[in-house]
Design a protein around this motif. Structure first.
Motif, short mmCIF file in Angstrom:
data_model
loop_
_atom_site.label_atom_id
_atom_site.label_comp_id
_atom_site.label_asym_id
_atom_site.label_seq_id
_atom_site.Cartn_x
_atom_site.Cartn_y
_atom_site.Cartn_z
N ASN A 1 0.80 -11.90 14.96
CA ASN A 1 0.12 -12.53 13.84
C ASN A 1 -1.35 -12.82 14.17
O ASN A 1 -1.79 -13.97 14.18
CB ASN A 1 0.85 -13.82 13.46
CG ASN A 1 0.32 -14.44 12.19
OD1 ASN A 1 -0.04 -13.73 11.25
ND2 ASN A 1 0.26 -15.76 12.15
N ASP A 2 -2.11 -11.76 14.46
CA ASP A 2 -3.52 -11.93 14.77
C ASP A 2 -4.24 -10.61 14.52
O ASP A 2 -3.66 -9.53 14.70
CB ASP A 2 -3.71 -12.36 16.23
CG ASP A 2 -5.13 -12.84 16.51
OD1 ASP A 2 -5.37 -14.06 16.41
OD2 ASP A 2 -5.99 -11.99 16.82
N GLU A 3 -5.51 -10.70 14.13
CA GLU A 3 -6.28 -9.49 13.84
C GLU A 3 -6.54 -8.66 15.09
O GLU A 3 -6.92 -7.49 15.00
CB GLU A 3 -7.61 -9.85 13.19
CG GLU A 3 -8.52 -10.70 14.05
CD GLU A 3 -9.80 -11.09 13.33
OE1 GLU A 3 -10.70 -11.64 14.00
OE2 GLU A 3 -9.90 -10.85 12.12
N GLN A 4 -6.32 -9.23 16.28
CA GLN A 4 -6.47 -8.48 17.52
C GLN A 4 -5.19 -7.72 17.88
O GLN A 4 -4.99 -7.33 19.03
CB GLN A 4 -6.84 -9.43 18.67
CG GLN A 4 -8.18 -10.13 18.49
CD GLN A 4 -9.33 -9.15 18.44
OE1 GLN A 4 -9.32 -8.13 19.13
NE2 GLN A 4 -10.33 -9.45 17.62
N HIS B 1 3.69 -15.77 16.68
CA HIS B 1 3.21 -16.34 15.43
C HIS B 1 1.92 -17.13 15.57
O HIS B 1 1.11 -17.18 14.64
CB HIS B 1 4.29 -17.25 14.83
CG HIS B 1 3.93 -17.77 13.48
ND1 HIS B 1 3.87 -16.97 12.36
CD2 HIS B 1 3.59 -19.02 13.06
CE1 HIS B 1 3.52 -17.69 11.31
NE2 HIS B 1 3.33 -18.93 11.71
N ASP B 2 1.70 -17.75 16.72
CA ASP B 2 0.53 -18.62 16.87
C ASP B 2 -0.03 -18.45 18.27
O ASP B 2 0.72 -18.23 19.24
CB ASP B 2 0.92 -20.08 16.61
CG ASP B 2 -0.29 -20.96 16.33
OD1 ASP B 2 -1.39 -20.41 16.14
OD2 ASP B 2 -0.13 -22.20 16.32
N PRO C 1 -2.27 -1.53 18.30
CA PRO C 1 -1.72 -0.56 17.35
C PRO C 1 -0.22 -0.34 17.47
O PRO C 1 0.42 0.13 16.51
CB PRO C 1 -2.49 0.73 17.69
CG PRO C 1 -3.76 0.27 18.32
CD PRO C 1 -3.41 -0.98 19.06
N LEU C 2 0.37 -0.67 18.62
CA LEU C 2 1.81 -0.48 18.78
C LEU C 2 2.62 -1.66 18.25
O LEU C 2 3.85 -1.62 18.25
CB LEU C 2 2.15 -0.27 20.26
CG LEU C 2 1.54 0.95 20.94
CD1 LEU C 2 2.10 1.12 22.34
CD2 LEU C 2 1.77 2.22 20.12
N PHE C 3 1.92 -2.72 17.79
CA PHE C 3 2.61 -3.91 17.30
C PHE C 3 2.60 -3.95 15.77
O PHE C 3 1.70 -3.42 15.13
CB PHE C 3 1.94 -5.18 17.85
CG PHE C 3 1.91 -5.28 19.35
CD1 PHE C 3 2.71 -4.48 20.15
CD2 PHE C 3 1.05 -6.17 19.98
CE1 PHE C 3 2.68 -4.57 21.53
CE2 PHE C 3 1.00 -6.28 21.36
CZ PHE C 3 1.82 -5.47 22.14
N TRP C 4 3.59 -4.63 15.22
CA TRP C 4 3.69 -4.80 13.77
C TRP C 4 2.84 -6.00 13.34
O TRP C 4 2.54 -6.89 14.14
CB TRP C 4 5.14 -5.06 13.38
CG TRP C 4 6.09 -3.92 13.59
CD1 TRP C 4 6.19 -3.12 14.69
CD2 TRP C 4 7.11 -3.49 12.69
NE1 TRP C 4 7.19 -2.20 14.52
CE2 TRP C 4 7.78 -2.41 13.31
CE3 TRP C 4 7.52 -3.90 11.43
CZ2 TRP C 4 8.84 -1.75 12.70
CZ3 TRP C 4 8.58 -3.24 10.82
CH2 TRP C 4 9.23 -2.17 11.45
N PRO C 5 2.48 -6.06 12.06
CA PRO C 5 1.88 -7.30 11.55
C PRO C 5 2.83 -8.48 11.77
O PRO C 5 4.05 -8.30 11.87
CB PRO C 5 1.68 -7.02 10.06
CG PRO C 5 1.64 -5.53 9.96
CD PRO C 5 2.57 -5.02 11.02
N GLY C 6 2.26 -9.67 11.83
CA GLY C 6 3.09 -10.85 12.05
C GLY C 6 4.14 -11.03 10.98
O GLY C 6 3.98 -10.60 9.83
N VAL C 7 5.23 -11.67 11.34
CA VAL C 7 6.28 -11.97 10.38
C VAL C 7 5.71 -12.90 9.30
O VAL C 7 5.00 -13.86 9.61
CB VAL C 7 7.48 -12.63 11.08
CG1 VAL C 7 8.50 -13.12 10.05
CG2 VAL C 7 8.14 -11.65 12.05
N ASN C 8 6.01 -12.60 8.06
CA ASN C 8 5.62 -13.48 6.96
C ASN C 8 6.57 -14.67 6.94
O ASN C 8 7.64 -14.63 6.33
CB ASN C 8 5.67 -12.71 5.64
CG ASN C 8 5.27 -13.56 4.44
OD1 ASN C 8 4.85 -14.71 4.59
ND2 ASN C 8 5.40 -13.01 3.25
#
Length: 635
Positions: free
Chosen positions: A245-248, A195-196, A251-258
């Motif tokens: 949770n980062d723009e870096q 997350h951070d 491709p194998l990772f999901w967007p960060g948890v909301n």
């Protein structure tokens, strides 16, 4: 005595990792307790429907657990009649997607009492990430600090932090804990929520991604599998989601948890409850990972033990129980109560929303799949194989169909109501294909599309895990010559289509026919025996005037020319050159009769084309002439 704090800042390491002489201590890997072989202690209490929490709004010191009819040992409340260690594989969860699961999560998962040097004001869990997973937690909320001063490969380069460091790190304490769980219980799905990030560079993000991918390997659930339910993921042996949770993000990772957080550290219980209720009434988009942050500090800034509140606010028992509105639920002191057990029970209720099935060919009479299921996985193997499988013709909307081929022999998958150009797909060993039923059609998933502007005039080769790739031309995104790749996985497919005003030439291998791809065309090729074989060539259709008195090589196997009033010519001569087996069909409903000139016909005699006539010709390359035929292959 060296000033370790100043030196650590200069070196970019944790001060606690320096000895009295300012020398970096060797890394000591954590010791993990073994997974229990016997069932955990249980009691007879049923899932909580909620008991009133204490009246206090603020407490000056943490409360200590809430475990009626049970006992709290080392911060863990004994469960009622279930087993937490392998609850996903043991109880009803198989019909749910990852984003639909109701998951017990730990806020600041690595800031626990068992860590080597946690700060008391940051410490919000009782046991290590390993023990959290062992006791049923399935989502870990992580914050990571990068230390460049440790040598490459040192696990301490990626440390767990909040306002301070706990002494834990990602590889040794978190990834290894996940591997331990997966080794003991292969059907347990875990979300690691990164997350951070503190002190990270682009290179540090890449390095961390490499560590994660190297350690977890094929266990990673890539975003392309987001539509699958657990039963399908189990068949793929994929059990770990990395939310980043980062723009870096890799491709194998999901967007960060909301993460839905109230935005203040010390809300009153009533404020936090109102916020949680509002979030529970929101509609979550499909496939989004969402967490409610159900935690707060006391007046003296210690993480509050909200055990009675948690059990009340997220009570389980019925379809309309409070917990049924949520997904990931992150708490402090997450195991001092029976919240994990509430999640287990709530998932068993939510699991009833759809039906899923895992078939082998021996379970499918005639290869005909049933329409009933929302999620299907079919797995072939040597000795359990079928030459043909038939997709359901009318499944529920948004149904998914996963085919895993482990057999050495090929299988033909028939999908007449699909977007696949041919409707029949040849599946080879190690192929994995996924379809989703959308708008009354099976749509092949995970296909990449290329254009001349993105990849030049050579179509990229399909990767080992790709069944089909697409290449499209258009106005402003066009090339005159398109070359298919020189090699590709056997039985992989390439679809080439055009919306461009100019036509392109499709080149396969030297000496093989070149295809003309013009506006509206769609070609499908399959790679087999070292050759791109045309599976579904385009059919070119022209009016008489467009075809012209002297037809050119049309660039495809089948050409149709239609004569009608207002689009008529008196004479037409078939192409002087063509490829073996090419066909031309002439039809007419024109008032006037046209003449097919005998110049390039095998007979040498001209033929009349009258209203209602249909004339078929096939090119015989050995004589360089067109032979009349009746639409049947008599060659």
């Amino acid at each position: 005595m060296t000033d370790n704090i100043s030196l650590a800042v200069q070196m970019d390491v944790n001060p606690d990792d320096l000895d009295e002489n300012g020398v970096l201590k060797p890394y000591r890997a954590p010791e993990f307790p073994p997974y229990p072989t016997d069932e955990l202690e249980t009691c007879d209490e049923q899932p909580s429907n909620g008991d009133a929490p204490p009246d206090e709004e603020f407490l000056s010191s943490p409360r200590i657990g809430w475990c009626p009819s049970g006992s709290v040992s080392d911060g863990i409340c004994s469960p009622f009649n279930n087993i937490r260690t392998d609850w996903m594989g043991r109880y009803a969860t198989s019909n749910l997607r990852v984003d639909e699961l109701i998951l017990p999560g730990t806020h600041n998962a690595g800031m626990d009492k068992q860590a080597s040097y946690s700060n008391s004001y940051d410490t919000c869990q009782d046991v290590s990430p390993h023990s959290q997973l062992q006791t049923g937690i399935r989502a870990l909320d992580l914050r990571v600090q990068f230390f460049s001063g440790y040598p490459q490969g040192d696990r301490r380069r990626f440390a767990i932090f909040h306002s301070s460091n706990s002494g834990r790190n990602i590889e040794g304490d978190v990834l290894q804990a996940v591997i331990n769980l997966s080794t003991a219980h292969r059907n347990e799905v875990v979300i690691l929520d990164f997350h951070d990030f503190k002190n990270f560079t682009v290179a540090a993000h890449r390095e961390l991604a490499t560590v994660i991918k190297n350690r977890l390997g094929s266990k990673l659930i890539e975003p392309k599998w987001k539509t699958l339910v657990l039963r399908q993921l189990w068949a793929l042996q994929k059990t770990v989601v990395i939310a980043y949770n980062d723009e870096q993000r890799d491709p194998l990772f999901w967007p960060g948890v909301n993460q839905r957080w109230i935005g203040k550290d010390r809300p009153s219980s009533s404020e936090l409850k109102s916020f949680i209720d509002r979030v529970g009434n929101e509609t979550k988009p499909d496939y989004q990972l969402r967490a409610i942050q159900a935690h707060k500090y006391t007046l003296v800034y210690q993480p509050d033990d909200m055990s009675p509140d948690v059990m009340n606010w997220f009570a389980a028992g019925e379809n309309n129980s409070p917990i049924m509105k949520f997904f990931i639920i992150n708490t402090d002191w997450s195991l001092r109560h029976r919240f994990v057990d509430n999640c287990i029970y709530a998932n068993s209720l939510r699991n009833r929303k759809r039906a899923s099935v895992h078939w082998t060919p021996n379970n499918i009479p005639g290869g005909m799949m049933d329409d009933y299921y929302h999620a299907i996985v079919v797995e072939t193997s040597n000795g359990n194989w079928s030459s043909s499988l038939f997709a359901p013709s009318n499944p529920p909307d948004a149904a998914t169909m996963l085919i895993i081929c482990r057999a050495q022999l090929q299988t033909l998958l028939h999908t007449s109501n699909s977007d696949f150009p041919n409707g029949i797909i040849t599946l080879a060993q190690n192929n994995v294909v996924l379809f989703q039923y959308t708008q009354k059609k099976w749509v092949l998933q995970n296909t990449r599309t290329y254009t001349p502007n993105s990849s030049g005039n050579t179509v990229p080769a399909p990767l080992a895990d790709e069944k089909l790739i697409k290449y499209q031309t258009g106005d402003g995104n066009w090339t005159e010559h398109i070359s298919l790749p020189t090699s590709a996985p056997t039985y992989s497919y390439v679809e080439i289509s055009s919306s461009a005003g100019y036509y392109s030439q499709i080149h396969r291998q030297s000496g093989r026919r070149v295809y003309r791809c013009q506006r509206g065309d769609k070609y499908l090729f399959m790679f087999n025996q070292g050759v791109w074989q045309p599976v579904k060539p385009a059919i070119h259709s022209y009016g008489a005037a467009q075809a012209g008195a002297q037809m050119a090589d049309t660039g495809t196997e089948q050409t149709r020319v239609h004569f009608k009033d207002g689009d008529w010519i008196a004479q037409i001569t078939l192409p002087a050159n063509a490829w073996q087996g090419d066909t031309v069909t002439l039809t007419s409903n024109a008032t006037y009769t046209a003449t097919v000139m005998g110049t390039n016909l095998e007979s040498g005699a001209s033929v009349q084309l009258r209203r209602g006539d249909t004339l078929h010709y096939r090119y015989v390359a050995s004589i360089g002439k067109w032979r009349s035929w009746q639409g049947l292959d008599n060659e």
